[in-house]
Write a protein that holds these residues in place. Structure first.
Motif, PDB file in Angstrom:
ATOM      1  N   HIS A  39       0.947  -1.315   0.156  1.00 27.12           N
ATOM      2  CA  HIS A  39      -0.061  -0.070   0.127  1.00 27.12           C
ATOM      3  C   HIS A  39       0.980   1.234  -0.015  1.00 27.12           C
ATOM      4  O   HIS A  39       2.076   1.398   0.695  1.00 27.12           O
ATOM      5  N   ILE A  40       0.360   2.249  -0.576  1.00 24.13           N
ATOM      6  CA  ILE A  40       1.324   3.350  -0.695  1.00 24.13           C
ATOM      7  C   ILE A  40       1.346   4.113   0.714  1.00 24.13           C
ATOM      8  O   ILE A  40       2.359   4.996   0.819  1.00 24.13           O
ATOM      9  N   HIS A  41       0.678   3.953   1.584  1.00 26.21           N
ATOM     10  CA  HIS A  41       0.734   4.436   2.929  1.00 26.21           C
ATOM     11  C   HIS A  41       2.001   3.876   3.480  1.00 26.21           C
ATOM     12  O   HIS A  41       2.320   4.462   4.667  1.00 26.21           O
ATOM     13  N   LEU A  42       2.748   2.948   2.942  1.00 26.37           N
ATOM     14  CA  LEU A  42       3.942   2.265   3.610  1.00 26.37           C
ATOM     15  C   LEU A  42       5.122   2.714   3.225  1.00 26.37           C
ATOM     16  O   LEU A  42       6.203   2.395   3.723  1.00 26.37           O
ATOM     17  N   ILE A  43       5.019   3.729   2.256  1.00 26.83           N
ATOM     18  CA  ILE A  43       6.279   3.924   1.321  1.00 26.83           C
ATOM     19  C   ILE A  43       7.274   4.681   2.251  1.00 26.83           C
ATOM     20  O   ILE A  43       8.576   4.735   2.184  1.00 26.83           O
ATOM     21  N   ASN A  44       6.745   5.635   3.250  1.00 31.36           N
ATOM     22  CA  ASN A  44       7.550   6.407   4.322  1.00 31.36           C
ATOM     23  C   ASN A  44       8.651   5.439   4.752  1.00 31.36           C
ATOM     24  O   ASN A  44       9.811   6.020   5.220  1.00 31.36           O
TER      25      ASN A  44
ATOM     26  N   ILE B 124      -7.978   3.450  -5.936  1.00 29.67           N
ATOM     27  CA  ILE B 124      -8.142   4.885  -5.701  1.00 29.67           C
ATOM     28  C   ILE B 124      -7.232   5.203  -4.569  1.00 29.67           C
ATOM     29  O   ILE B 124      -6.864   6.451  -4.366  1.00 29.67           O
ATOM     30  N   GLU B 125      -6.478   4.332  -3.698  1.00 27.22           N
ATOM     31  CA  GLU B 125      -5.665   4.654  -2.917  1.00 27.22           C
ATOM     32  C   GLU B 125      -4.214   5.371  -3.366  1.00 27.22           C
ATOM     33  O   GLU B 125      -3.630   6.154  -2.749  1.00 27.22           O
ATOM     34  N   ILE B 126      -3.949   5.133  -4.570  1.00 24.73           N
ATOM     35  CA  ILE B 126      -2.915   5.883  -5.288  1.00 24.73           C
ATOM     36  C   ILE B 126      -3.260   6.826  -6.355  1.00 24.73           C
ATOM     37  O   ILE B 126      -2.324   7.525  -6.942  1.00 24.73           O
ATOM     38  N   TRP B 127      -4.593   6.732  -6.601  1.00 25.11           N
ATOM     39  CA  TRP B 127      -5.004   7.849  -7.652  1.00 25.11           C
ATOM     40  C   TRP B 127      -4.946   9.255  -7.007  1.00 25.11           C
ATOM     41  O   TRP B 127      -5.172  10.118  -7.692  1.00 25.11           O
ATOM     42  N   LYS B 128      -5.345   9.315  -5.984  1.00 25.41           N
ATOM     43  CA  LYS B 128      -5.228  10.501  -5.323  1.00 25.41           C
ATOM     44  C   LYS B 128      -3.992  11.678  -5.428  1.00 25.41           C
ATOM     45  O   LYS B 128      -3.027  10.959  -5.618  1.00 25.41           O
ATOM     46  N   LYS B 129      -4.237  12.765  -5.054  1.00 26.20           N
ATOM     47  CA  LYS B 129      -2.998  13.534  -4.895  1.00 26.20           C
ATOM     48  C   LYS B 129      -1.959  13.222  -3.671  1.00 26.20           C
ATOM     49  O   LYS B 129      -2.579  12.812  -2.643  1.00 26.20           O
ATOM     50  N   LEU B 130      -0.730  13.098  -4.079  1.00 26.88           N
ATOM     51  CA  LEU B 130       0.131  12.786  -2.984  1.00 26.88           C
ATOM     52  C   LEU B 130       0.927  13.931  -2.748  1.00 26.88           C
ATOM     53  O   LEU B 130       1.144  15.001  -3.338  1.00 26.88           O
ATOM     54  N   SER B 131       1.346  13.874  -1.422  1.00 27.55           N
ATOM     55  CA  SER B 131       2.201  15.225  -0.688  1.00 27.55           C
ATOM     56  C   SER B 131       3.604  14.841  -1.631  1.00 27.55           C
ATOM     57  O   SER B 131       4.118  13.783  -2.283  1.00 27.55           O
TER      58      SER B 131
END
Length: 396
Positions: free
Chosen positions: A91-96, A117-124
């Protein structure tokens, strides 16, 4: 020497959503490859507990659940990541977590799974920076790959497409009769024509298309008066109220059953009960529910503007419709209902689904990724069927 693989997840066993199902299939792949001594695998889950583990997918030694203890999860993931050859993020939330690992070991292989949709959103900006440093982004569909390239400007050479597979333990029926107990439960009989949708019914995700199906029922009932629509899936209060009002507005109280959450042990039986599975979504990352329906011999109608295209193999396994074209959807439903399936038709559909989305080719694709950094490219269909979508190759 086996390749040391660390697979980091948010949840794998404590939920039954699409991402969790993918995590379970990957876990089983890691188990099988570990048994062959090809990899040495460890799976960490941030929110699962150790007791959530399903022994069919992983051994006790391969899995650690942190039960929501985020700091412990992050620290242990970092330390184990330093020793791993490959880190796979679910999941994208784990990349930090992998930012400093990549700083210390820039050549360490780090892959991210991208679903929808978890990765289609605008990212920091910080997440985008890390995203560009990853070795590969494994997309579940051409649609997800295209969205990532368009939104986040990720180069195509960093993207691999790996369609989801059917769970290796999914119950495949050898008989296709409608289950009598479900007919009785929903006050139906063999004369009823049954449309079925299964989705999370969320007020924040109004793109699944089940409300449009409800709006079509009055016209369908004129031609098929025995038709009933089963709408399955957990709802929130706001969405339930909206759908109840829509049902009352169209005077459909006698023709719709909102049946709520369906336990995994009964999913196959609900597909066997039905005549058509319909979910003309606009933002499906892939849609595992579609291949589960197909594996049960059930015909599928899905949207033609998202990852559903991959799940239906460009329309060769089912009917793709414009989610905004109500008349077109109506025609597609009627066309299918005019041609009733027999047992041979259902068996044939099941076999085609297993050929396209079975576990064995999926295992080989993941194995190639972990060992070689890329997936063996095997064409499955004419890529012109994916008009408007990114055109890297499609795999298992």
């Amino acid at each position: 020497m086996p390749v040391k693989v660390l697979f980091l997840t948010l949840k794998t066993f404590s939920l039954t959503g699409g991402i969790e199902k993918v995590c379970r299939s990957i876990s089983r792949v890691l188990y099988d490859l570990s048994e062959e001594e090809i990899v040495q695998s460890t799976v960490y889950s941030m929110y699962d507990k150790n007791t959530d583990r399903d022994s069919r997918y992983l051994s006790k030694q391969q899995f650690k659940g942190f039960g929501g203890k985020k700091e412990q999860f992050v620290v242990q993931s970092f330390l184990s990541g330093l020793k791993a050859d490959v880190i796979l993020l679910s999941h994208i939330h784990l990349i930090n977590i992998v930012y400093f690992i990549k700083k210390v070991y820039p050549h360490k292989k780090i892959y991210l799974m991208a679903h929808g949709i978890e990765i289609w959103k605008k990212l920091s900006d910080s997440k985008l920076k890390i995203l560009n440093q990853l070795d590969k982004i494994i997309c579940v569909s051409h649609f997800t790959a295209q969205k990532i390239m368009d939104m986040h400007h990720i180069p195509a050479e960093k993207i691999e497409i790996l369609n989801n597979c059917l769970d290796p333990f999914y119950h495949l029926s050898t008989q296709f009769e409608k289950p009598k107990d479900l007919l009785n439960r929903y006050r139906l009989n063999d004369e009823n024509i049954i449309l079925f949708s299964l989705s999370r019914l969320s007020s924040s995700e109004k793109y699944k298309g089940y409300d449009h199906t409800i709006e079509l029922l009055p016209k369908l009932l004129e031609k098929y008066p025995t038709l009933t629509y089963l709408l399955g899936g957990k709802w929130d209060a706001i969405e339930k109220k909206r759908l109840d009002e829509l049902i009352i507005k169209n005077n459909l109280q006698d023709y719709i059953r909102m049946i709520g959450f369906i336990d995994e042990t009964e999913i196959t039986e609900h597909f066997l009960l039905s005549d058509i599975f319909i979910l003309p979504s606009k933002k499906e990352g892939f849609g595992i529910v579609f291949i589960e329906a197909l594996a049960s011999g059930l015909r599928v109608i899905a949207g033609n503007k998202d990852g559903s295209v991959d799940a239906l193999q460009g329309g060769t396994l089912g009917v793709l419709v414009d989610p905004d074209d109500q008349e077109g959807i109506l025609i597609s439903i009627c066309n299918l209902l005019e041609h009733k399936q027999n047992e041979s038709d259902k068996k044939n559909l099941q076999e085609k689904c297993m050929e396209a989305f079975g576990y064995a080719p999926y295992l080989q694709s993941v194995k190639s990724l972990l060992l070689n950094g890329m997936i063996n490219h095997t064409e499955k269909m004419d890529q012109t069927q994916y008009s408007g979508l990114v055109n890297p190759k499609i795999y298992g």
